[in-house]
Design an enzyme around this catalytic site. Sequence first.
Site, PDB file in Angstrom:
ATOM      1  N   ARG A 174      -0.343   6.394   7.410  1.00  6.39           N
ATOM      2  CA  ARG A 174       0.043   6.889   5.761  1.00  6.39           C
ATOM      3  C   ARG A 174      -0.222   8.015   5.227  1.00  6.39           C
ATOM      4  O   ARG A 174       0.129   8.289   4.583  1.00  6.39           O
ATOM      5  CB  ARG A 174      -1.538   5.485   5.227  1.00  6.39           C
ATOM      6  CG  ARG A 174      -0.821   4.629   5.914  1.00  6.39           C
ATOM      7  CD  ARG A 174      -1.743   3.465   4.429  1.00  6.39           C
ATOM      8  NE  ARG A 174      -1.020   2.251   4.832  1.00  6.39           N
ATOM      9  CZ  ARG A 174      -0.336   1.514   4.767  1.00  6.39           C
ATOM     10  NH1 ARG A 174       0.842   1.526   4.220  1.00  6.39           N
ATOM     11  NH2 ARG A 174      -0.564   0.190   4.577  1.00  6.39           N
ATOM     12  N   VAL A 215       9.733   5.459  10.228  1.00  6.10           N
ATOM     13  CA  VAL A 215       9.195   6.484   9.223  1.00  6.10           C
ATOM     14  C   VAL A 215       8.038   6.015   9.433  1.00  6.10           C
ATOM     15  O   VAL A 215       6.988   5.079   8.663  1.00  6.10           O
ATOM     16  CB  VAL A 215      10.068   6.942   8.464  1.00  6.10           C
ATOM     17  CG1 VAL A 215      11.097   7.394   8.582  1.00  6.10           C
ATOM     18  CG2 VAL A 215       9.893   6.463   7.490  1.00  6.10           C
ATOM     19  N   ASP A 230      14.381  -0.111   2.370  1.00 10.49           N
ATOM     20  CA  ASP A 230      15.006  -0.895   3.355  1.00 10.49           C
ATOM     21  C   ASP A 230      16.295  -1.907   3.637  1.00 10.49           C
ATOM     22  O   ASP A 230      17.205  -1.103   3.793  1.00 10.49           O
ATOM     23  CB  ASP A 230      13.695  -0.381   4.632  1.00 10.49           C
ATOM     24  CG  ASP A 230      14.560  -1.111   6.020  1.00 10.49           C
ATOM     25  OD1 ASP A 230      15.569  -0.821   6.594  1.00 10.49           O
ATOM     26  OD2 ASP A 230      13.446  -1.378   7.319  1.00 10.49           O
ATOM     27  N   LYS A 284       1.313  -1.474   0.037  1.00 10.42           N
ATOM     28  CA  LYS A 284       0.019   0.247   0.126  1.00 10.42           C
ATOM     29  C   LYS A 284       0.716   0.888  -0.093  1.00 10.42           C
ATOM     30  O   LYS A 284       0.271   3.017  -0.038  1.00 10.42           O
ATOM     31  CB  LYS A 284      -1.116  -0.178   0.569  1.00 10.42           C
ATOM     32  CG  LYS A 284      -2.105  -1.057   1.533  1.00 10.42           C
ATOM     33  CD  LYS A 284      -2.484  -0.942   2.247  1.00 10.42           C
ATOM     34  CE  LYS A 284      -3.290  -2.368   2.980  1.00 10.42           C
ATOM     35  NZ  LYS A 284      -3.830  -2.133   4.197  1.00 10.42           N
ATOM     36  N   GLY A 285       1.958   0.661   0.186  1.00  9.91           N
ATOM     37  CA  GLY A 285       2.729   1.963   1.179  1.00  9.91           C
ATOM     38  C   GLY A 285       2.966   3.404  -0.581  1.00  9.91           C
ATOM     39  O   GLY A 285       3.713   4.697  -0.094  1.00  9.91           O
ATOM     40  N   ASP A 312       3.223   3.871   6.847  1.00 12.24           N
ATOM     41  CA  ASP A 312       2.576   3.433   7.798  1.00 12.24           C
ATOM     42  C   ASP A 312       3.732   2.362   9.010  1.00 12.24           C
ATOM     43  O   ASP A 312       4.558   1.781   8.703  1.00 12.24           O
ATOM     44  CB  ASP A 312       1.720   2.004   7.335  1.00 12.24           C
ATOM     45  CG  ASP A 312       1.617   0.421   7.403  1.00 12.24           C
ATOM     46  OD1 ASP A 312       3.010   0.874   6.704  1.00 12.24           O
ATOM     47  OD2 ASP A 312       1.287  -0.478   8.054  1.00 12.24           O
ATOM     48  N   LYS A 323      16.712   4.106   3.303  1.00 13.86           N
ATOM     49  CA  LYS A 323      17.342   4.170   4.796  1.00 13.86           C
ATOM     50  C   LYS A 323      18.553   4.103   4.658  1.00 13.86           C
ATOM     51  O   LYS A 323      19.414   3.030   3.929  1.00 13.86           O
ATOM     52  CB  LYS A 323      17.041   2.999   5.801  1.00 13.86           C
ATOM     53  CG  LYS A 323      15.496   3.878   5.983  1.00 13.86           C
ATOM     54  CD  LYS A 323      14.621   2.183   7.241  1.00 13.86           C
ATOM     55  CE  LYS A 323      13.729   2.990   7.434  1.00 13.86           C
ATOM     56  NZ  LYS A 323      12.574   1.580   8.146  1.00 13.86           N
ATOM     57  N   GLU A 369       8.082   2.403  -5.775  1.00 15.98           N
ATOM     58  CA  GLU A 369       8.253   2.079  -4.520  1.00 15.98           C
ATOM     59  C   GLU A 369       7.500   3.278  -3.088  1.00 15.98           C
ATOM     60  O   GLU A 369       8.823   4.665  -3.728  1.00 15.98           O
ATOM     61  CB  GLU A 369       9.733   1.194  -3.769  1.00 15.98           C
ATOM     62  CG  GLU A 369       9.050  -0.405  -4.088  1.00 15.98           C
ATOM     63  CD  GLU A 369       8.441  -0.615  -2.215  1.00 15.98           C
ATOM     64  OE1 GLU A 369       7.438   0.063  -1.769  1.00 15.98           O
ATOM     65  OE2 GLU A 369       8.917  -1.738  -1.946  1.00 15.98           O
ATOM     66  N   ASP A 370       8.090   3.403  -1.886  1.00 18.29           N
ATOM     67  CA  ASP A 370       7.524   3.925  -0.542  1.00 18.29           C
ATOM     68  C   ASP A 370       9.040   3.942  -0.396  1.00 18.29           C
ATOM     69  O   ASP A 370       9.630   5.023  -0.283  1.00 18.29           O
ATOM     70  CB  ASP A 370       6.948   4.103  -0.097  1.00 18.29           C
ATOM     71  CG  ASP A 370       6.661   1.870   1.086  1.00 18.29           C
ATOM     72  OD1 ASP A 370       7.703   1.357   0.252  1.00 18.29           O
ATOM     73  OD2 ASP A 370       5.958   2.413   1.764  1.00 18.29           O
TER      74      ASP A 370
HETATM   75  P1  IMP Z   1      12.318  -3.854   2.160  1.00 19.49           P
HETATM   76  O1  IMP Z   1      13.192  -3.796   3.891  1.00 19.49           O
HETATM   77  O2  IMP Z   1      13.633  -3.119   1.684  1.00 19.49           O
HETATM   78  O3  IMP Z   1      12.161  -4.780   1.855  1.00 19.49           O
HETATM   79  O4  IMP Z   1      10.892  -3.068   2.281  1.00 19.49           O
HETATM   80  C1  IMP Z   1       9.957  -3.242   2.311  1.00 19.49           C
HETATM   81  C2  IMP Z   1       8.420  -2.956   2.773  1.00 19.49           C
HETATM   82  O5  IMP Z   1       8.201  -2.597   4.038  1.00 19.49           O
HETATM   83  C3  IMP Z   1       8.613  -1.466   2.119  1.00 19.49           C
HETATM   84  O6  IMP Z   1       8.270  -1.305   0.834  1.00 19.49           O
HETATM   85  C4  IMP Z   1       8.172  -0.553   3.310  1.00 19.49           C
HETATM   86  O7  IMP Z   1       6.776  -0.315   2.268  1.00 19.49           O
HETATM   87  C5  IMP Z   1       8.231  -1.285   4.236  1.00 19.49           C
HETATM   88  N1  IMP Z   1       9.318  -0.284   5.391  1.00 19.49           N
HETATM   89  C6  IMP Z   1      10.511  -0.326   5.358  1.00 19.49           C
HETATM   90  N2  IMP Z   1      10.704   0.657   6.594  1.00 19.49           N
HETATM   91  C7  IMP Z   1       9.818   1.180   6.763  1.00 19.49           C
HETATM   92  C8  IMP Z   1       8.922   2.119   7.733  1.00 19.49           C
HETATM   93  O8  IMP Z   1      10.460   2.471   8.220  1.00 19.49           O
HETATM   94  N3  IMP Z   1       8.253   2.627   7.444  1.00 19.49           N
HETATM   95  C9  IMP Z   1       7.315   2.084   7.183  1.00 19.49           C
HETATM   96  N4  IMP Z   1       7.761   1.285   7.142  1.00 19.49           N
HETATM   97  C10 IMP Z   1       8.178   0.881   6.156  1.00 19.49           C
HETATM   98 MG    MG Z   2       6.329  -0.923   0.219  1.00 13.63          MG
END
Ligand code: IMP
Ligand code: MG
Length: 182
Positions: free
Chosen positions: A168, A156, A106, A47-48, A162, A134, A102-103
């Site tokens: 959100r 965040v 991480d 959703k992000g 979220d 990040k 992507e939002d």
């Molecule tokens: P990944 O660790 O890069 O796979 O991130 C997976 C997903 O976790 C991201 O697309 C976000 O939707 C969510 N996410 C990661 N860090 C945050 C944060 O700080 N706040 C909210 N959602 C997050």
């Molecule tokens: Mg996401």
Amino acid sequence: MATPLHPDIDRVLISSAQIQERIVELAAQIDRDYADERPLLLVGVLKGAFIFLADLARALTIPHAVDFMAVSSYGMTATSGAVRIILDLREPIDNKHVLLVEDIVDSGNTLAYLREVLTSRRPASLRTCALSTKQRPDAMHVPIDYLGFTIPDVWVVGYGLDYADRHRTLPYIGALKPEVYR
Ligand code: IMP
Ligand code: MG
């Protein structure tokens, strides 16, 4: 007058004005890069990314279509482990220039997985756009072609992001107070 801070928010990391300013820059860059590449398909990751995608898409002047995917993590935490597709694209992408939106990146897990899945469908091209990433030395190295901001390694919320599906719709990206998620 300054926007009153939500009580769960520790501090604002990126203001609404900063986000909008950056989106104008990213859109101008995408407009230029895709001027001769048609058709362009923006793929938002739910959703992000829904708010970022809405603003980015409206800032573009080149023709484009929009579609969405939704994924979920299998892992112990929201950001670790394998990824599963919950909602897939409606149409094949083999003749399309795909820009994955992507939002936040991480661990890099989600973006790496989605790149792999979409690459296997042989799009005309595939690039990635993320509003933020990040500062994590242990993160996977996934190319982000269009990046909004680099932020500290804290949780965040806001602008689509979220915590437990909350916050959100805050207009800024803010760091959550640690006591809220501990
Ligand atoms: P990944 O660790 O890069 O796979 O991130 C997976 C997903 O976790 C991201 O697309 C976000 O939707 C969510 N996410 C990661 N860090 C945050 C944060 O700080 N706040 C909210 N959602 C997050
Ligand atoms: Mg996401």
